[in-house]
Design a protein around this motif. Structure first.
Motif, mmCIF file in Angstrom:
data_model
loop_
_atom_site.group_PDB
_atom_site.id
_atom_site.type_symbol
_atom_site.label_atom_id
_atom_site.label_comp_id
_atom_site.label_asym_id
_atom_site.label_seq_id
_atom_site.Cartn_x
_atom_site.Cartn_y
_atom_site.Cartn_z
ATOM 1 N N LEU A 145 -80.733 43.631 38.590
ATOM 2 C CA LEU A 145 -81.652 42.912 38.012
ATOM 3 C C LEU A 145 -81.515 41.574 37.784
ATOM 4 C CD1 LEU A 145 -84.119 42.835 36.017
ATOM 5 C CD2 LEU A 145 -82.764 43.476 34.149
ATOM 6 N N ASN A 146 -80.182 41.203 37.521
ATOM 7 C CA ASN A 146 -79.739 39.889 37.285
ATOM 8 C C ASN A 146 -79.574 39.143 38.866
ATOM 9 O OD1 ASN A 146 -78.348 37.547 35.862
ATOM 10 N ND2 ASN A 146 -76.673 37.876 36.858
ATOM 11 N N SER A 147 -79.048 39.671 39.635
ATOM 12 C CA SER A 147 -78.818 39.158 40.845
ATOM 13 C C SER A 147 -80.024 38.878 41.909
ATOM 14 C CB SER A 147 -77.680 39.664 41.950
ATOM 15 O OG SER A 147 -77.889 41.056 42.152
ATOM 16 N N GLN A 148 -80.937 39.803 41.523
ATOM 17 C CA GLN A 148 -82.069 39.863 42.599
ATOM 18 C C GLN A 148 -83.423 39.514 41.917
ATOM 19 O OE1 GLN A 148 -81.591 40.583 45.889
ATOM 20 N NE2 GLN A 148 -79.438 40.909 45.204
ATOM 21 N N PHE A 149 -83.306 39.285 40.815
ATOM 22 C CA PHE A 149 -84.778 39.049 39.709
ATOM 23 C C PHE A 149 -84.596 37.878 39.069
ATOM 24 C CE2 PHE A 149 -87.820 39.222 36.678
ATOM 25 C CZ PHE A 149 -88.871 39.159 37.108
ATOM 26 N N ILE A 164 -82.026 35.713 38.260
ATOM 27 C CA ILE A 164 -81.484 34.412 38.977
ATOM 28 C C ILE A 164 -82.369 33.812 39.892
ATOM 29 C CG2 ILE A 164 -79.599 33.229 40.081
ATOM 30 C CD1 ILE A 164 -77.752 35.108 38.912
ATOM 31 N N PRO A 165 -82.869 34.536 41.090
ATOM 32 C CA PRO A 165 -83.763 34.009 41.929
ATOM 33 C C PRO A 165 -85.201 33.457 41.502
ATOM 34 C CG PRO A 165 -83.571 36.037 42.490
ATOM 35 C CD PRO A 165 -82.599 35.712 41.315
ATOM 36 N N LYS A 166 -85.681 34.317 40.601
ATOM 37 C CA LYS A 166 -87.120 34.206 40.141
ATOM 38 C C LYS A 166 -87.301 33.382 39.152
ATOM 39 C CE LYS A 166 -88.785 37.077 43.353
ATOM 40 N NZ LYS A 166 -89.522 36.582 44.558
ATOM 41 N N ILE A 167 -86.318 33.240 37.979
ATOM 42 C CA ILE A 167 -86.561 32.575 36.723
ATOM 43 C C ILE A 167 -85.716 31.397 36.692
ATOM 44 C CG2 ILE A 167 -86.129 32.648 34.412
ATOM 45 C CD1 ILE A 167 -86.868 35.494 34.442
ATOM 46 N N TRP A 168 -84.311 31.416 36.958
ATOM 47 C CA TRP A 168 -83.424 30.427 36.831
ATOM 48 C C TRP A 168 -83.590 29.430 38.203
ATOM 49 C CZ3 TRP A 168 -77.299 30.997 36.420
ATOM 50 C CH2 TRP A 168 -76.837 29.621 36.454
ATOM 51 N N THR A 169 -83.606 30.060 39.226
ATOM 52 C CA THR A 169 -83.767 29.024 40.370
ATOM 53 C C THR A 169 -85.042 28.746 40.824
ATOM 54 O OG1 THR A 169 -81.817 30.264 41.434
ATOM 55 C CG2 THR A 169 -83.255 29.025 42.990
ATOM 56 N N LYS A 170 -86.119 29.603 41.054
ATOM 57 C CA LYS A 170 -87.457 29.169 41.344
ATOM 58 C C LYS A 170 -88.174 28.273 40.131
ATOM 59 C CE LYS A 170 -91.606 31.390 43.461
ATOM 60 N NZ LYS A 170 -92.253 32.602 43.790
ATOM 61 N N ARG A 171 -87.927 28.680 38.930
ATOM 62 C CA ARG A 171 -88.727 28.336 37.723
ATOM 63 C C ARG A 171 -87.729 27.123 37.210
ATOM 64 N NH1 ARG A 171 -91.958 32.547 34.077
ATOM 65 N NH2 ARG A 171 -93.102 33.750 35.802
ATOM 66 N N ASN A 172 -86.462 27.207 37.483
ATOM 67 C CA ASN A 172 -85.623 26.131 36.872
ATOM 68 C C ASN A 172 -85.783 25.857 35.561
ATOM 69 O OD1 ASN A 172 -83.610 24.081 37.263
ATOM 70 N ND2 ASN A 172 -84.843 22.577 37.742
ATOM 71 N N ASN A 173 -85.619 27.086 34.998
ATOM 72 C CA ASN A 173 -85.854 27.413 33.772
ATOM 73 C C ASN A 173 -84.705 28.084 32.918
ATOM 74 O OD1 ASN A 173 -86.604 27.955 30.589
ATOM 75 N ND2 ASN A 173 -88.686 27.947 31.310
ATOM 76 N N SER A 220 -72.074 39.831 39.088
ATOM 77 C CA SER A 220 -73.415 39.614 39.477
ATOM 78 C C SER A 220 -73.944 38.012 39.683
ATOM 79 C CB SER A 220 -74.384 40.278 38.687
ATOM 80 O OG SER A 220 -75.698 40.211 39.075
ATOM 81 N N THR A 221 -73.543 37.192 38.735
ATOM 82 C CA THR A 221 -73.961 35.971 38.905
ATOM 83 C C THR A 221 -73.234 35.243 40.137
ATOM 84 O OG1 THR A 221 -74.406 35.746 36.849
ATOM 85 C CG2 THR A 221 -74.187 33.537 37.798
ATOM 86 N N SER A 222 -71.789 35.471 40.187
ATOM 87 C CA SER A 222 -71.211 35.031 41.289
ATOM 88 C C SER A 222 -71.552 35.512 42.591
ATOM 89 C CB SER A 222 -69.670 35.302 41.223
ATOM 90 O OG SER A 222 -69.360 34.790 39.968
ATOM 91 N N TYR A 223 -71.846 36.799 42.789
ATOM 92 C CA TYR A 223 -72.455 37.330 43.932
ATOM 93 C C TYR A 223 -73.706 36.479 44.604
ATOM 94 C CZ TYR A 223 -75.086 40.473 46.744
ATOM 95 O OH TYR A 223 -76.067 41.022 47.775
#
Length: 346
Positions: free
Chosen positions: A68-72, A74-83, A133-136
């Motif tokens: 949930l953390n590595s595939q959703f 981080i990429p969908k909220i942290w990276t894509k939305r930069n939030n 998960s975050t490091s991965y």
């Protein structure tokens, strides 16, 4: 070696599968060192019977949390939305849900008297999985970006090399056609053999040099044909020597890589020069190819045309792209001789 996407996916899944098997095996491997489970109802079975199962279920709850953390998140909220704040909130909700499910597991295994609040070990394990998960995800993103960057760089280099190679033929034809025009005025009977020899060179340029690399013997043969073409034009007016490699070599070389040096020698080594001489040598040593060309020059500086130097700048760039840190090019000029020495490690 080329690895297909299908094989990469299989290796990826196998890597994760082995990792989770090892992770879930820890409660059994460390059974003697696991902390005491929560106090239970005395009417239930002994705690040790359910302790290992409890820690296994706790570990299994961390598997969906990991993805949930590595595939959703981080990429969908942290990276894509930069939030970052939205990511932190979503992460806290996910961890709260995880701890709630952990509490339900305690009640089911150890009875209603078991505390629902997460213990220090449970929190530490969840934070450990979060860190992994975050490091991965960060490492996977960096690797993917680096692969894309390298692929883009390779495509750019291929395009540049293709463009540089395509420049060689027009530049060569420009010089040869000028020679034929000059020859038609002075020795018109020699035009026909020159054109025949030129057709042989063009056949090499069109068909033999289409591959990435060619045998050194092919390049030597092409170079000899070019020298023969120039000797038909100049005859005894110039002294030309060509020292070929003594033994047949299996060395592969970028096609039409060294011809610009020889072209340059004929272009600037003949003309208003007393007793012009051109000396060309090729030899193969244990490290690769050693090539040299030396020609007399006019002590007085020549007026250069705009087309002058295209071949040399072209070949220098190709050497930098094809043989980085694997070649040594030394060009010297003392006012009487122009000397080129090239060593390629292949």
């Amino acid at each position: 070696m080329t690895i297909s996407i299908k094989n990469i996916n299989k290796q990826h899944v196998l890597f994760h599968l082995i990792g989770w098997i090892c992770f879930l095996s820890l409660p059994y491997l460390l059974r003697g060192t696991t902390p005491d489970p929560p106090k239970i109802n005395p009417n239930l079975p002994p705690p040790n019977a359910n302790a290992t199962l409890y820690f296994t279920l706790l570990s299994m709850l961390n598997i969906p949390f990991f993805y949930l953390n590595s595939q959703f998140l981080i990429p969908k909220i942290w990276t894509k939305r930069n939030n970052v704040w939205l990511y932190i909130i979503a992460l806290l909700v996910a961890m709260t849900t995880l701890f709630y499910l952990n509490g339900l597991g305690k009640v089911l295994l150890f009875g209603p008297n078991a505390t629902r609040f997460p213990r220090l070990g449970t929190i530490f394990q969840t934070l450990f999985v979060l860190a992994i998960s975050t490091s991965y995800r960060i490492m996977a993103d960096n690797i993917r970006k680096e692969e894309v960057r390298k692929e883009q760089e390779n495509e750019r280099l291929k395009s540049e090399l293709s463009f540089l190679r395509s420049q060689i033929s027009p530049h060569f034809m420009f010089n040869v056609l000028n020679s034929i025009v000059s020859l038609s005025r002075r020795k018109p009977d020699m035009v026909e053999p020159v054109v025949i020899k030129l057709s042989e060179l063009m056949r090499y340029m069109l068909y033999e040099s289409e591959g990435t690399k060619v045998l050194l013997s092919k390049e030597v043969q092409y170079l000899q044909s070019y020298i023969d073409l120039q000797m038909i034009r100049f005859g005894d007016d110039v002294i030309v020597s060509f020292q070929k490699p003594e033994k047949e070599s299996t060395i592969l070389l970028e096609p039409m890589l060294i011809i610009p040096f020889v072209e340059n020698a004929f272009k600037h080594g003949i003309g208003m020069i007393l007793s012009p001489e051109i000396h060309i040598a090729m030899e193969v040593d244990e490290k690769g190819l050693v090539f040299s060309v030396k020609n007399k020059i006019n002590p007085k500086p020549e007026a250069k045309d705009h087309a002058s130097g295209i071949g040399l700048s072209n070949v220098k760039r190709r050497l930098a792209l094809l043989y980085p840190e694997q070649h040594q090019l030394i060009i010297t000029e003392d006012g009487h001789w122009y000397d080129v020495r090239l060593h390629i490690q292949v």
